[in-house]
Scaffold this motif. Sequence first.
Motif, PDB file in Angstrom:
ATOM      1  N   ALA A  75     -12.662 -17.877   2.644  1.00  0.00           N
ATOM      2  CA  ALA A  75     -11.674 -17.936   1.559  1.00  0.00           C
ATOM      3  C   ALA A  75     -10.570 -18.965   1.805  1.00  0.00           C
ATOM      4  N   PRO A  76      -9.939 -19.007   2.978  1.00  0.00           N
ATOM      5  CA  PRO A  76      -8.890 -20.025   3.159  1.00  0.00           C
ATOM      6  C   PRO A  76      -9.428 -21.454   3.211  1.00  0.00           C
ATOM      7  N   LEU A  77     -10.682 -21.605   3.593  1.00  0.00           N
ATOM      8  CA  LEU A  77     -11.250 -22.949   3.687  1.00  0.00           C
ATOM      9  C   LEU A  77     -11.485 -23.560   2.313  1.00  0.00           C
ATOM     10  N   VAL A  78     -11.761 -22.737   1.321  1.00  0.00           N
ATOM     11  CA  VAL A  78     -12.033 -23.252  -0.028  1.00  0.00           C
ATOM     12  C   VAL A  78     -10.823 -23.149  -0.948  1.00  0.00           C
ATOM     13  N   ALA A  79      -9.717 -22.572  -0.462  1.00  0.00           N
ATOM     14  CA  ALA A  79      -8.506 -22.445  -1.275  1.00  0.00           C
ATOM     15  C   ALA A  79      -7.814 -23.798  -1.393  1.00  0.00           C
ATOM     16  N   SER A  80      -7.022 -23.950  -2.451  1.00  0.00           N
ATOM     17  CA  SER A  80      -6.312 -25.225  -2.650  1.00  0.00           C
ATOM     18  C   SER A  80      -5.190 -25.398  -1.630  1.00  0.00           C
ATOM     19  N   THR A  81      -4.574 -24.307  -1.223  1.00  0.00           N
ATOM     20  CA  THR A  81      -3.551 -24.405  -0.177  1.00  0.00           C
ATOM     21  C   THR A  81      -4.196 -24.078   1.164  1.00  0.00           C
ATOM     22  N   LYS A  82      -3.938 -24.871   2.133  1.00  0.00           N
ATOM     23  CA  LYS A  82      -4.554 -24.685   3.454  1.00  0.00           C
ATOM     24  C   LYS A  82      -3.550 -24.043   4.412  1.00  0.00           C
ATOM     25  N   THR A  83      -3.140 -22.810   4.102  1.00  0.00           N
ATOM     26  CA  THR A  83      -2.171 -22.130   4.960  1.00  0.00           C
ATOM     27  C   THR A  83      -2.873 -21.062   5.797  1.00  0.00           C
ATOM     28  N   GLY A  84      -2.506 -20.983   7.043  1.00  0.00           N
ATOM     29  CA  GLY A  84      -3.001 -19.927   7.911  1.00  0.00           C
ATOM     30  C   GLY A  84      -4.485 -19.982   8.195  1.00  0.00           C
ATOM     31  N   ILE A  85      -5.048 -21.169   8.215  1.00  0.00           N
ATOM     32  CA  ILE A  85      -6.495 -21.280   8.413  1.00  0.00           C
ATOM     33  C   ILE A  85      -6.901 -20.761   9.787  1.00  0.00           C
ATOM     34  N   GLY A  86      -6.190 -21.129  10.823  1.00  0.00           N
ATOM     35  CA  GLY A  86      -6.552 -20.695  12.172  1.00  0.00           C
ATOM     36  C   GLY A  86      -6.493 -19.184  12.327  1.00  0.00           C
ATOM     37  N   MET A  87      -5.477 -18.571  11.745  1.00  0.00           N
ATOM     38  CA  MET A  87      -5.356 -17.113  11.834  1.00  0.00           C
ATOM     39  C   MET A  87      -6.473 -16.421  11.057  1.00  0.00           C
ATOM     40  N   ALA A  88      -6.872 -16.985   9.931  1.00  0.00           N
ATOM     41  CA  ALA A  88      -7.945 -16.393   9.130  1.00  0.00           C
ATOM     42  C   ALA A  88      -9.260 -16.431   9.898  1.00  0.00           C
ATOM     43  N   GLU A  89      -9.534 -17.533  10.570  1.00  0.00           N
ATOM     44  CA  GLU A  89     -10.768 -17.608  11.353  1.00  0.00           C
ATOM     45  C   GLU A  89     -10.749 -16.608  12.495  1.00  0.00           C
TER      46      GLU A  89
END
Length: 141
Positions: A43-57
């Motif tokens: 979900a964060p990888l395909v979102a327009s805002t790239k916030t918190g990607i590392g935490m999501a993974e």
Amino acid sequence: MTVNAAVPAAAASVRPRTLTAGAWLSIAQGLVIAAYAVYVVVAPLVASTKTGIGMAEFAGVLLLLMGLLPLAAGRALLRLKKWGRSPAVMMDTLCLAVAYFACENGGAFVALGVAVGLVGIGGAVLLLHPRTTAALWPSGQ
């Protein structure tokens, strides 16, 4: 080779329906948790805002590992392995905690909380049933 082929058939004939249903419910829980883990990662990888990607993974990997536990427990229960009942019942107990907090949020989460709670109660009842116990510990060990 024919002896190994006959073992699962013999185990299936001895395995009560309560144990089989509890094992498949545990496997279903693991699949749902693993699917949600994939969603958390993607979900964060395909979102327009790239916030918190590392935490999501990181959260997704933890959820995926958590989903492997009921999958392994369900497989063990289908093979009449005693150790599979404890992690499966633990996941059912965690379902009750998730249900409580989902119901606390109100709205549509109440229906989700009730469903998760019923799954948790149903799984615990199936896995703690006397027939299940008798199948896993045939001599009362």
